[in-house]
Write a protein that holds these residues in place. Structure first.
Motif, PDB file in Angstrom:
ATOM      1  N   SER A 271       0.851  -1.162  -0.109  1.00 28.38           N
ATOM      2  CA  SER A 271      -0.157   0.005   0.064  1.00 28.38           C
ATOM      3  C   SER A 271       0.873   1.301  -0.056  1.00 28.38           C
ATOM      4  N   GLU A 272       0.496   2.263  -0.610  1.00 27.19           N
ATOM      5  CA  GLU A 272       1.250   3.568  -0.505  1.00 27.19           C
ATOM      6  C   GLU A 272       1.091   4.308   0.362  1.00 27.19           C
ATOM      7  N   ARG A 273       0.080   3.945   1.034  1.00 24.80           N
ATOM      8  CA  ARG A 273      -0.321   4.767   2.575  1.00 24.80           C
ATOM      9  C   ARG A 273       0.510   4.158   3.759  1.00 24.80           C
ATOM     10  N   ILE A 274       0.555   2.878   3.706  1.00 22.51           N
ATOM     11  CA  ILE A 274       1.499   2.238   4.979  1.00 22.51           C
ATOM     12  C   ILE A 274       2.496   1.567   4.194  1.00 22.51           C
ATOM     13  N   PRO A 275       3.615   2.019   4.416  1.00 20.67           N
ATOM     14  CA  PRO A 275       4.957   1.098   3.912  1.00 20.67           C
ATOM     15  C   PRO A 275       5.011  -0.098   4.847  1.00 20.67           C
ATOM     16  N   ASP A 276       5.931  -1.103   4.146  1.00 21.52           N
ATOM     17  CA  ASP A 276       6.196  -2.167   4.832  1.00 21.52           C
ATOM     18  C   ASP A 276       7.364  -1.803   5.798  1.00 21.52           C
ATOM     19  N   VAL A 277       7.607  -2.572   6.846  1.00 20.44           N
ATOM     20  CA  VAL A 277       8.421  -2.490   7.738  1.00 20.44           C
ATOM     21  C   VAL A 277       9.423  -3.654   7.967  1.00 20.44           C
ATOM     22  N   HIS A 278      10.893  -3.375   7.528  1.00 19.60           N
ATOM     23  CA  HIS A 278      11.546  -4.642   7.094  1.00 19.60           C
ATOM     24  C   HIS A 278      12.456  -4.724   8.531  1.00 19.60           C
TER      25      HIS A 278
ATOM     26  N   ARG B 216      30.335 -14.190   3.594  1.00 17.49           N
ATOM     27  CA  ARG B 216      30.161 -13.125   4.474  1.00 17.49           C
ATOM     28  C   ARG B 216      28.810 -13.556   5.349  1.00 17.49           C
ATOM     29  N   GLY B 217      28.585 -14.726   5.392  1.00 20.49           N
ATOM     30  CA  GLY B 217      27.413 -15.260   6.255  1.00 20.49           C
ATOM     31  C   GLY B 217      26.323 -14.954   5.634  1.00 20.49           C
ATOM     32  N   ARG B 218      24.998 -15.518   6.157  1.00 19.27           N
ATOM     33  CA  ARG B 218      23.849 -15.491   5.514  1.00 19.27           C
ATOM     34  C   ARG B 218      23.101 -14.188   6.321  1.00 19.27           C
ATOM     35  N   ASN B 219      22.022 -13.828   5.449  1.00 17.61           N
ATOM     36  CA  ASN B 219      21.466 -12.711   6.032  1.00 17.61           C
ATOM     37  C   ASN B 219      19.781 -12.990   5.756  1.00 17.61           C
ATOM     38  N   ALA B 220      18.920 -12.557   6.325  1.00 24.30           N
ATOM     39  CA  ALA B 220      17.239 -12.771   6.178  1.00 24.30           C
ATOM     40  C   ALA B 220      16.861 -11.340   6.436  1.00 24.30           C
ATOM     41  N   VAL B 221      15.766 -11.147   5.671  1.00 23.36           N
ATOM     42  CA  VAL B 221      14.906  -9.912   5.736  1.00 23.36           C
ATOM     43  C   VAL B 221      13.384 -10.431   6.203  1.00 23.36           C
ATOM     44  N   VAL B 222      12.816 -10.013   6.994  1.00 27.88           N
ATOM     45  CA  VAL B 222      11.323 -10.235   7.135  1.00 27.88           C
ATOM     46  C   VAL B 222      10.508  -8.983   7.006  1.00 27.88           C
ATOM     47  N   SER B 223       9.690  -8.832   6.106  1.00 24.38           N
ATOM     48  CA  SER B 223       9.016  -7.534   5.582  1.00 24.38           C
ATOM     49  C   SER B 223       7.426  -7.817   6.330  1.00 24.38           C
ATOM     50  N   LEU B 224       7.371  -6.924   7.279  1.00 21.43           N
ATOM     51  CA  LEU B 224       5.945  -6.866   7.857  1.00 21.43           C
ATOM     52  C   LEU B 224       4.959  -5.974   7.206  1.00 21.43           C
ATOM     53  N   ARG B 225       3.715  -6.621   6.772  1.00 20.41           N
ATOM     54  CA  ARG B 225       2.947  -5.743   5.885  1.00 20.41           C
ATOM     55  C   ARG B 225       1.606  -5.576   6.486  1.00 20.41           C
ATOM     56  N   CYS B 226       0.847  -4.320   6.571  1.00 19.51           N
ATOM     57  CA  CYS B 226      -0.347  -4.246   6.906  1.00 19.51           C
ATOM     58  C   CYS B 226      -1.221  -4.829   6.237  1.00 19.51           C
ATOM     59  N   ASN B 227      -2.212  -5.580   6.539  1.00 15.79           N
ATOM     60  CA  ASN B 227      -3.204  -6.120   5.713  1.00 15.79           C
ATOM     61  C   ASN B 227      -4.231  -6.468   7.017  1.00 15.79           C
ATOM     62  N   PRO B 228      -5.513  -5.495   7.124  1.00 13.58           N
ATOM     63  CA  PRO B 228      -6.540  -5.704   8.163  1.00 13.58           C
ATOM     64  C   PRO B 228      -7.327  -6.709   7.726  1.00 13.58           C
ATOM     65  N   GLU B 229      -7.283  -7.597   6.778  1.00 14.74           N
ATOM     66  CA  GLU B 229      -8.276  -8.758   6.321  1.00 14.74           C
ATOM     67  C   GLU B 229      -7.551  -9.929   7.021  1.00 14.74           C
ATOM     68  N   LYS B 230      -6.187  -9.908   7.452  1.00 16.29           N
ATOM     69  CA  LYS B 230      -5.671 -11.103   7.924  1.00 16.29           C
ATOM     70  C   LYS B 230      -5.723 -11.073   9.553  1.00 16.29           C
ATOM     71  N   THR B 231      -5.586 -12.128  10.039  1.00 14.24           N
ATOM     72  CA  THR B 231      -5.637 -12.182  11.564  1.00 14.24           C
ATOM     73  C   THR B 231      -4.592 -11.516  12.383  1.00 14.24           C
ATOM     74  N   MET B 232      -4.485 -11.435  13.638  1.00 16.66           N
ATOM     75  CA  MET B 232      -3.455 -10.859  14.308  1.00 16.66           C
ATOM     76  C   MET B 232      -2.071 -11.494  14.174  1.00 16.66           C
ATOM     77  N   ARG B 233      -2.138 -12.975  14.025  1.00 21.84           N
ATOM     78  CA  ARG B 233      -0.737 -13.635  13.743  1.00 21.84           C
ATOM     79  C   ARG B 233      -0.467 -13.540  12.375  1.00 21.84           C
ATOM     80  N   GLY B 234      -1.349 -13.494  11.341  1.00 19.41           N
ATOM     81  CA  GLY B 234      -1.429 -13.257  10.093  1.00 19.41           C
ATOM     82  C   GLY B 234      -0.803 -14.614   9.459  1.00 19.41           C
ATOM     83  N   ASP B 235      -0.270 -14.344   8.298  1.00 22.63           N
ATOM     84  CA  ASP B 235       0.333 -15.236   7.115  1.00 22.63           C
ATOM     85  C   ASP B 235       1.888 -14.941   6.892  1.00 22.63           C
ATOM     86  N   LEU B 236       2.783 -16.051   6.778  1.00 21.94           N
ATOM     87  CA  LEU B 236       4.074 -15.794   6.594  1.00 21.94           C
ATOM     88  C   LEU B 236       4.104 -16.651   4.940  1.00 21.94           C
TER      89      LEU B 236
END
Length: 951
Positions: free
Chosen positions: A745-752, A766-786
């Motif tokens: 969404s353009e209104r609410i950015p993802d938090v990485h 250089r080791g492994r890296n990981a990025v978890v992007s949190l996205r606002c989706n009011p239609e999902k539950t509190m736990r949401g989906d990965l």
């Protein structure tokens, strides 16, 4: 008639996966009839009755010869057995010593020949699709001196059924080096019939060649009785009667089956390895039969390159076409001592005394005041092998390399030796009794106790493999990393996260194919340096500043409290600023306190940065506040299924601990293939597991493979440290890839959330890296989906950076006053309602709630509105009427005024025809026209003109 059956069991009470074997022997022996020697009989025992008694009976070998048989005789007790070195002679039912050249375990059995699978064994193979295989089924294969498991992806069980009379024990030698194989052994030893089996299941998810499990020297104790002694196998002998085991023939001797002594070889032309069944001709010496090494330093501090034959020497240097040893090199100065050692005027290097240090060249010196020695090992010169390092050769398939040096020193490196055959494991082991942190950091709560760093390269023409393994507290040896084929010079680092004794092992195998000769002797690995920090019995190559108890002279070093650094000016402990962490064990100077990343804070000990699951973002004068507390507990995602080339189904399981608990990594991945979890004596859980912010396991389901439980293997950490949380697309060299997921969404950015693993691999230096992007989706539950990227179902596109999208209503910002608006109702009966509703689409959660409906009084304005409208209309009409009236009146005044002006003009002398006089009646008809064209001045201007003339 001799029938042998194999029984295997896991008797280790702490590790049900440690394979051990058990065998029962049931024998029927042939005896002549005591009265009629033409009748051959079997003397055997009946089944034991409920009282534990049995009878010895005679059974003719030829059917129909039942007359004149001896009467049954009361047999020995069902649990009776002879001592080791004896057997039960059935005629007299007495124990008798074994003859020379034979042996007996008394109540046991040893299986050490595997030219064929012994009778009674069976293999059951199951393919990945749970379909039994046909004639070409995979199976265990006898390889002469050992038994080898299958090499494909089929699940193969080696099964035997045995009847036990009394409890026993079992042991065997095995080689199990490939953790891509799940090796199981099942048995429940009880009196009576027991079904037992070994089972191997390949869990390799690639094209890498598997290294099968090898078994040999199976020994069983607990057989009720042994009716015959076993002959020593070829290459073994027993010189005295009553032997419980056979000995291998010494080198350059041999023996046949049942030998009581060994026969010497003609050592001028033939040789024999230890335990040989025959002598072999000595081949002419070649370049493969000698190695290059360095002589030890002499009293003058000199050394030289020397060449020597591989021991034991089996080649003939005098044979036609044989090569000779190259001449030794020039004498040259010995390399310096390794750091932390000194040369005390002899040819050897000695460790510096406690509290002193040396770079290996200069003499040991005491550490200056306010400093302490930096303990550890730093081996980079290899004139002799360090005292705490050992080298050996191992091959479960044969004992020919036992006692050989697996590695040789070579000045500036140590290299793999020749071995006896190409599939030998050449072992180099460094034992570290424990780790000792520097005094100043002993109060720090850090998970790093030491680092092992080594530099190496490999040169191979075959399928060589180089292993680095650790054995912590003698629990089990685990492969940390391995390298296949030739590798350029590189460095590898392993971090120790527990203060325990550890055996560090480097192993090199030139080829996994069975071989009794050396074809790839030039394939080798070289280790240039080995460094271990904070070793308990280490030496010091330098000193480091420490925290002092006071600024007085002679003050001793003291440990700094957790989260404190050493001030450079005062050498006193100072606490790090808020939201900073100490970088490792380097605490000298304020710069050792490193700031935490965005969206993170430090714990009280300043040992780790973590997220409290609260995040704030300001954009265009609007502040968004997030609360990810609902996502604190570890989340999981299992993608797949995927299939190997041969149809094995597997999944990738990811466990994610988004925030952890003040830096504690809550995501746990377990490996139940090579190390099942066990309980130690103190109740703690051992076994192979990985704790991290984000970890991954490969899961093979139990369905279709006949497994008791799903297999979880290849557990790795993807995120050991939290780098920070931000809406930006990159942080500390880690970048997210928004194009892998649907647009946000353009209104609410993802938090990485950005993470990094400190464990380095060959594919990810250089080791492994990981990025978890949190996205606002009011239609999902509190736990949401990965979810993982559809283009990269394994979670990563390059193998080093993993990307995840977590859509949840909890990922929406907290609601504020700008997220709702008011709607006012109509005024009814002097009352008006105001309600508040969310602005749609609603992209917030928690925070402020909607204000309650507000009711306020109002006035009825309908009547007065009508009166006002009527008065307004009347006034408008009146104004228009007056305007018209005065306009008409004004026209008449203008006309009269113009007549007045014309009559007052005395200079008007117009001709008669053009007289200015107005005839009666003309004024009314042409009044307007005359007025318009006579004078166009305004009324005010005309009045001013009249006034001027009158005056």
């Amino acid at each position: 008639m001799l029938q042998s059956v194999l029984l295997c069991s896991a008797l280790n009470p702490h590790n049900t996966q440690t394979p051990m074997c058990f065998t029962l022997l049931q024998s029927n022996f042939t005896h002549p009839h005591p009265q009629n020697t033409s009748i051959l009989l079997n003397l055997d025992y009946t089944e034991c009755d409920s009282t534990g008694s049995r009878w010895r009976v005679a059974i003719p070998l030829n059917p129909g010869e039942c007359s004149g048989l001896p009467e049954p005789v009361q047999g020995t007790d069902c649990t009776f057995s002879c001592k080791a070195g004896e057997f039960l002679e059935m005629s007299a039912q007495e124990c008798t010593q074994c003859a020379s050249g034979t042996y007996s375990l008394g109540s046991g059995l040893r299986l050490d020949e595997w030219d064929d699978i012994p009778p009674g064994f069976s293999s059951l193979a199951t393919s990945p699709d749970n379909a039994p295989n046909g004639q070409n089924a995979a199976k265990w294969v006898a390889q002469g001196s050992y038994l080898e498991s299958n090499r494909d992806e089929c699940t193969v069980s080696l099964i035997y059924t045995v009847h036990l009379k009394k409890p026993g024990s079992v042991s065997f030698d095995y080689q199990y080096v490939d953790n891509s194989i799940f090796f199981e052994f099942f048995v429940n030893l009880n009196s009576g019939t027991n079904i037992l089996y070994w089972r191997t299941t390949r869990v390799t998810l690639g094209s890498k060649a598997v290294k099968p499990v090898l078994l040999k020297n199976i020994r069983i104790e607990g057989v009720a009785y042994t009716s015959e002694c076993f002959p020593c196998k070829p290459g073994m002998f027993s010189r005295t009667p009553g032997s419980s085991s056979c000995e291998p023939c010494p080198r350059d001797t041999y023996s046949g089956r049942g030998a009581s002594s060994c026969t010497p070889c003609n050592t001028k032309t033939h040789y024999a390895s230890e335990g040989s069944a025959m002598c072999k001709s000595r081949p002419p010496c070649s370049k493969k039969d000698y190695i290059q090494t360095y002589s030890t330093c002499d009293k003058d501090g000199k050394t030289q390159v020397i060449y020597k034959w591989v021991e034991p020497q089996i080649c003939l240097a005098a044979a036609a076409g044989a090569v000779t040893l190259p001449p030794s090199g020039q004498r040259e100065p010995c390399p310096p001592c390794n750091p932390g050692f000194y040369n005390n005027g002899t040819a050897t290097c000695s460790p510096c005394p406690p509290g002193t240090y040396s770079d290996g060249v200069k003499a040991c010196q005491p550490c200056p005041a306010g400093t302490e020695p930096v303990l550890g090992y730093e081996y980079k010169w290899w004139n002799v092998l360090p005292a705490n390092m050992k080298t050996s050769c191992f091959n479960v398939a044969n004992n020919n390399c036992d006692g050989l040096n697996g590695w040789e020193v070579a000045g500036d490196h140590v290299q793999s030796g020749a071995g006896r055959s190409d599939n030998d494991y050449l072992i180099l082991t460094l034992t570290v009794p424990g780790f000792k942190l520097p005094v100043s950091v002993r109060g720090a709560s850090d998970s790093e106790y030491g680092r092992i760093t080594f530099e190496f390269d490999t040169s191979c023409s075959a399928d060589c493999e180089f292993y680095f393994m650790t054995d912590v507290n003698r629990r089990s040896t685990n492969v940390i990393e391995s390298w296949e084929g030739s590798k350029s010079k590189q460095s590898y680092t392993h971090i120790m996260t527990e203060d325990s004794s550890v055996a560090l092992t480097w192993a090199f195998q030139r080829t996994s194919q069975a071989s009794d000769v050396r074809q790839y002797v030039n394939d080798m690995v070289k280790i240039y340096s080995v460094t271990v920090t904070n070793a308990m019995d280490g030496v010091a190559s330098a000193c480091r500043a420490c925290a002092l108890q006071s600024q007085q002279a002679g003050s001793s070093c003291v440990p700094c409290p957790a989260g404190h650094y050493i001030d450079k000016k005062t050498n006193q402990c100072q606490e790090c600023p808020p939201n900073t962490v100490l970088s490792g064990h380097h605490i000298y100077g304020k710069e050792a306190c490193q700031p935490c990343g965005p969206g993170s804070k430090s714990n009280k000990e300043h040992s780790v940065c973590f997220s409290d699951c609260l995040f704030t973002y300001t954009h265009q004068n609007r502040t968004l506040q997030y609360d990810f507390s609902a996502l604190t507990s570890a989340g999981s995602i299992m993608n797949g299924p995927s299939f190997t080339a041969k149809g094995t189904k597997y999944y990738h399981l990811f466990n994610i601990s988004l925030c952890g608990a003040e830096g504690h990594k809550s995501a746990v991945c377990r490996d139940n293939v090579t190390n099942l979890p066990n309980e130690d004596a103190e109740g703690g859980q051992l076994g192979s597991s990985v704790e991290a912010f984000l970890c991954q396991s490969t899961i093979i389901p139990s369905d279709g493979r006949g497994l008791r439980t799903a297999l979880s293997s290849q557990s790795i950490s993807l995120a050991d440290t939290f780098q920070g949380a931000t809406v930006e697309k990159s942080l500390n060299g880690i970048s997210t890839r928004p194009e892998l997921f649907p647009s946000a969404s353009e209104r609410i950015p993802d938090v990485h959330f950005f993470y990094r693993s400190t464990q380095f691999t060959t594919s990810c230096p250089r080791g492994r890296n990981a990025v978890v992007s949190l996205r606002c989706n009011p239609e999902k539950t509190m736990r949401g989906d990965l979810s993982v990227p559809s283009e990269c179902p394994a979670g990563t596109c390059d193998g080093c950076t993993f990307h995840f999208l977590w859509e949840s209503s909890s990922a929406c910002p907290r609601c504020t006053a700008v997220d709702y608006h008011a709607i006012e109702g109509a005024c009814k009966a002097g009352v008006q309602d105001t309600v508040f509703v969310w602005t749609e689409p609603r992209l917030c959660t928690g925070g402020l709630t909607l204000p309650p409906k507000r009711t306020s009084p109002c006035e009825a304005v309908d009547f007065w509105l009508k009166v006002g409208a009527g008065l307004g209309a009347f006034c408008a009409i009146l104004l228009v009427s007056l305007t018209c009236y005065f306009w008409k009146k004004n026209k008449k005044l203008e006309y009269k005024y113009s007549k007045l002006v014309m009559s007052a003009n005395k200079e008007c002398e117009l001709p008669a025809a053009d007289s200015c006089a107005i005839m009666e009646g003309e004024g009314d008809e042409n009044e307007e026209e005359v007025v318009v064209y006579a004078n166009k001045s305004s009324l005010l201007a005309k009045l001013k003109a009249v006034a001027t003339k009158v005056s």
